[in-house]
Design a protein around this motif. Sequence first.
Motif, PDB file in Angstrom:
ATOM      1  N   ALA A 105       1.422 -12.173 -24.314  1.00 56.53           N
ATOM      2  CA  ALA A 105       1.895 -10.791 -24.353  1.00 56.53           C
ATOM      3  C   ALA A 105       3.312 -10.713 -23.777  1.00 56.53           C
ATOM      4  N   ALA A 106       3.995  -9.617 -24.092  1.00 63.30           N
ATOM      5  CA  ALA A 106       5.384  -9.458 -23.639  1.00 63.30           C
ATOM      6  C   ALA A 106       5.498  -9.552 -22.120  1.00 63.30           C
ATOM      7  N   CYS A 107       4.495  -9.057 -21.421  1.00 62.00           N
ATOM      8  CA  CYS A 107       4.541  -9.082 -19.957  1.00 62.00           C
ATOM      9  C   CYS A 107       4.373 -10.485 -19.388  1.00 62.00           C
ATOM     10  N   ASP A 108       3.984 -11.440 -20.235  1.00 58.58           N
ATOM     11  CA  ASP A 108       3.783 -12.821 -19.786  1.00 58.58           C
ATOM     12  C   ASP A 108       4.823 -13.781 -20.347  1.00 58.58           C
ATOM     13  N   GLU A 109       5.879 -13.262 -20.950  1.00 57.58           N
ATOM     14  CA  GLU A 109       6.924 -14.100 -21.548  1.00 57.58           C
ATOM     15  C   GLU A 109       7.908 -14.577 -20.482  1.00 57.58           C
ATOM     16  N   ARG A 110       7.405 -15.235 -19.474  1.00 57.23           N
ATOM     17  CA  ARG A 110       8.260 -15.664 -18.363  1.00 57.23           C
ATOM     18  C   ARG A 110       9.289 -16.706 -18.785  1.00 57.23           C
ATOM     19  N   LEU A 111       8.872 -17.657 -19.608  1.00 56.28           N
ATOM     20  CA  LEU A 111       9.799 -18.701 -20.041  1.00 56.28           C
ATOM     21  C   LEU A 111      10.937 -18.107 -20.856  1.00 56.28           C
ATOM     22  N   ALA A 112      10.621 -17.208 -21.770  1.00 50.81           N
ATOM     23  CA  ALA A 112      11.660 -16.565 -22.581  1.00 50.81           C
ATOM     24  C   ALA A 112      12.557 -15.687 -21.707  1.00 50.81           C
ATOM     25  N   TRP A 113      11.967 -14.973 -20.776  1.00 53.09           N
ATOM     26  CA  TRP A 113      12.762 -14.102 -19.896  1.00 53.09           C
ATOM     27  C   TRP A 113      13.779 -14.917 -19.109  1.00 53.09           C
ATOM     28  N   LEU A 114      13.354 -16.065 -18.613  1.00 47.29           N
ATOM     29  CA  LEU A 114      14.244 -16.877 -17.791  1.00 47.29           C
ATOM     30  C   LEU A 114      15.296 -17.616 -18.615  1.00 47.29           C
ATOM     31  N   THR A 115      14.885 -18.236 -19.716  1.00 48.34           N
ATOM     32  CA  THR A 115      15.758 -19.168 -20.428  1.00 48.34           C
ATOM     33  C   THR A 115      16.299 -18.649 -21.749  1.00 48.34           C
ATOM     34  N   LEU A 156       2.992 -30.899  -4.919  1.00 43.80           N
ATOM     35  CA  LEU A 156       2.818 -29.688  -5.717  1.00 43.80           C
ATOM     36  C   LEU A 156       2.217 -28.607  -4.830  1.00 43.80           C
ATOM     37  N   LEU A 157       2.818 -27.428  -4.876  1.00 44.05           N
ATOM     38  CA  LEU A 157       2.395 -26.327  -4.010  1.00 44.05           C
ATOM     39  C   LEU A 157       1.917 -25.162  -4.860  1.00 44.05           C
ATOM     40  N   ALA A 158       0.631 -24.824  -4.756  1.00 44.36           N
ATOM     41  CA  ALA A 158       0.122 -23.614  -5.400  1.00 44.36           C
ATOM     42  C   ALA A 158       0.692 -22.410  -4.676  1.00 44.36           C
ATOM     43  N   ALA A 159       1.371 -21.542  -5.427  1.00 44.43           N
ATOM     44  CA  ALA A 159       2.095 -20.442  -4.786  1.00 44.43           C
ATOM     45  C   ALA A 159       2.099 -19.223  -5.699  1.00 44.43           C
ATOM     46  N   PRO A 160       2.359 -18.032  -5.131  1.00 42.33           N
ATOM     47  CA  PRO A 160       2.536 -16.843  -5.973  1.00 42.33           C
ATOM     48  C   PRO A 160       3.654 -17.076  -6.991  1.00 42.33           C
ATOM     49  N   ASN A 161       3.562 -16.391  -8.107  1.00 49.63           N
ATOM     50  CA  ASN A 161       4.514 -16.635  -9.187  1.00 49.63           C
ATOM     51  C   ASN A 161       5.940 -16.272  -8.771  1.00 49.63           C
ATOM     52  N   GLN A 162       6.835 -17.230  -8.907  1.00 49.57           N
ATOM     53  CA  GLN A 162       8.219 -17.046  -8.461  1.00 49.57           C
ATOM     54  C   GLN A 162       9.028 -16.195  -9.440  1.00 49.57           C
ATOM     55  N   ILE A 163       8.678 -16.219 -10.719  1.00 46.48           N
ATOM     56  CA  ILE A 163       9.381 -15.385 -11.701  1.00 46.48           C
ATOM     57  C   ILE A 163       9.039 -13.916 -11.486  1.00 46.48           C
ATOM     58  N   ASP A 164       7.769 -13.629 -11.263  1.00 47.29           N
ATOM     59  CA  ASP A 164       7.340 -12.233 -11.104  1.00 47.29           C
ATOM     60  C   ASP A 164       8.053 -11.554  -9.940  1.00 47.29           C
ATOM     61  N   ALA A 165       8.450 -12.345  -8.951  1.00 49.33           N
ATOM     62  CA  ALA A 165       9.117 -11.773  -7.786  1.00 49.33           C
ATOM     63  C   ALA A 165      10.510 -11.246  -8.105  1.00 49.33           C
ATOM     64  N   ILE A 166      11.119 -11.742  -9.193  1.00 50.34           N
ATOM     65  CA  ILE A 166      12.484 -11.302  -9.524  1.00 50.34           C
ATOM     66  C   ILE A 166      12.554 -10.570 -10.870  1.00 50.34           C
ATOM     67  N   TRP A 167      11.449 -10.505 -11.611  1.00 50.14           N
ATOM     68  CA  TRP A 167      11.426  -9.830 -12.916  1.00 50.14           C
ATOM     69  C   TRP A 167      11.072  -8.366 -12.667  1.00 50.14           C
ATOM     70  N   THR A 168      12.079  -7.561 -12.454  1.00 56.34           N
ATOM     71  CA  THR A 168      11.863  -6.186 -11.997  1.00 56.34           C
ATOM     72  C   THR A 168      11.482  -5.219 -13.116  1.00 56.34           C
ATOM     73  N   ASP A 169      11.844  -5.544 -14.372  1.00 50.52           N
ATOM     74  CA  ASP A 169      11.530  -4.624 -15.471  1.00 50.52           C
ATOM     75  C   ASP A 169      10.470  -5.221 -16.392  1.00 50.52           C
ATOM     76  N   ARG A 170       9.508  -5.875 -15.807  1.00 50.62           N
ATOM     77  CA  ARG A 170       8.445  -6.536 -16.570  1.00 50.62           C
ATOM     78  C   ARG A 170       7.628  -5.508 -17.347  1.00 50.62           C
ATOM     79  N   PRO A 171       7.370  -5.747 -18.627  1.00 48.76           N
ATOM     80  CA  PRO A 171       6.601  -4.788 -19.433  1.00 48.76           C
ATOM     81  C   PRO A 171       5.179  -4.614 -18.905  1.00 48.76           C
TER      82      PRO A 171
END
Length: 596
Positions: free
Chosen positions: A47-57, A143-158
């Motif tokens: 879904a658009a709200c999960d397009e983290r790779l596209a949003w970043l790159t 490897l560190l399991a952590a909260p999503n780092q993209i979500d922390a900076i994606w302020t206009d997430r659908p």
Amino acid sequence: MFQTFSASSAPEQGPARLSALREQLDQNGIDGVLVPRTDRWQGEYVAACDERLAWLTGFTGSAGFAVVLPDIAGVFIDGRYRLQVRDQTADVYTPVHWPEISLSDWLISHLPNGGTVAYDPWLHTVTEITELTDKLAANGIDLLAAPNQIDAIWTDRPARPDAPFFAQPLELTGESHANKRARLTADVDTGHWVITLPDSIAWLLNIRASDIPRNPVPHAYAILHHDGTVDLFAPLDKCTDIAGHLGPDVTVHPPEDFDDALTQLVGPVRIDPRVCADAIATILSDAEAEVVHATDPCILPKACKTEVEIAGSHAAHLRDGAAMVQFLAWLDGAAPMGGLTEIDVVQQLETFRRDTNMLRDISFETICGAGPHGAIVHYRVTEDTDRPVSPDELLLIDSGGQYVDGTTDITRTVIVGTPSAEHRDRYTRVLQGMIAISRLRFPKGLSGQHLDALARASLWSAGLDYDHGTGHGVGSYLCVHEGPQGISRRSTVALEPGMILSNEPGYYREGAYGIRIENLIVCVTAPDLIGADDRPMLSFETLTRVPFDRRLIAASMLSAGELDWINQYHADTLKLIGPLVEGAARDWLAQACQPL
């Protein structure tokens, strides 16, 4: 329709977003982060709200991932996307050829002194993290399991999709969900299965949804118990319309109750480590549950379609074939006049499909590549890349439809004007590969990896090849890409009757053109042969009924058997599609199906 990019996924935003992500990592004391294409359901399409790779790159391919480190950011892509990634990402990203270069080797090379790499445990499978951890540990990389780092900076997430689920009726499935649940649990008397794949849940409960564009599957989790009952975890308001359909043996719970429900399971809890999120395994482990690794019980039964589903697929392909014939007839008349662009072609094709009044959606974003764009295997036209359809160039069109009775996927490559000798040679070799699979008779028990070379033999003999699999599984009003079956060097699952696959060899000359020809086929029990032994044999029945471009076929290159197959295919296509079209389209079809 055609693909557009909002500011949320524009490639030019890449440098600023990469900088913001690195600042986020630095603040958290993290050396790097994994950014997968997948969502928490491990799906190919998101879904658009999960397009983290596209949003970043800016990269929008359906497979791939990124790794961001302090001094380099790699975008990992396979052979289908090596041209596309160059066009969609800024130069701050480094394309990495994957799987030739493994993630573990790349990380070890770029973090030689060790370090900490974060990952969101909901976005990676158990198998993925286990294998990666084992390979990296010896080199001092954690490897560190952590909260999503993209979500922390994606302020206009659908927002997350909120349309209600709906039932897929028995007359289209051929089997009730009560029977499916009983069938899957018939041989066990204890334990549970945690089912996470959206299309597995859709199949199991005979429901559909619109949570993912082009794929009618729900965002949900399910726990199937040994007695055949199911706990379904999904927004309650999305399940109101299917309450009666689900019945008393399926209980709906809000999604936020899922984690706690996992901790309450007693007895063996079966998860499929190849598709189950690492976070789920951790929750179960922390609760000291008895975890058993097992294949998702829905995957193979879902792949083997019922007679009702196969009949529905035949009906959907005839309907879709008529729309394609109307489109190709229009294209043959309009293209030589000039003025058409790729977007015009995509829009017109979707119009013909919608005119059937049966289309629920297209099955994926249409691929329409004119000239050199055809060499980009999964090219999607945008307003920025829109290219004219020019004389004497090849045009590759890969498209499909979602109908309530079936999912279609078809590729045709056509010439606008006059083909060159090279065009005809390459097209004919690709067609020979498709025919080889179509005519094949093979022993039961073989998998797609045993068949793949047959589709490439004519290309190989000329020193040519293509960098994608020959075929993928296809769902029944479900995902256009469906496992576990396939025709590729990596396909190890034995083919069985009822499996629907694509048959789509190709050839791509970078900067010049692309050729792909695709029909859908269904695996069937092969007819008996006089004098044969008792060895069980399988074959394929073709579902797609749309003519090939006769102008591109070099008949002199074909064997007598190949020529007979093409002529019979065209004769059958005229017989089946002819009554469904009229006027200019009917005349075009009659001409297109003339014997070679």
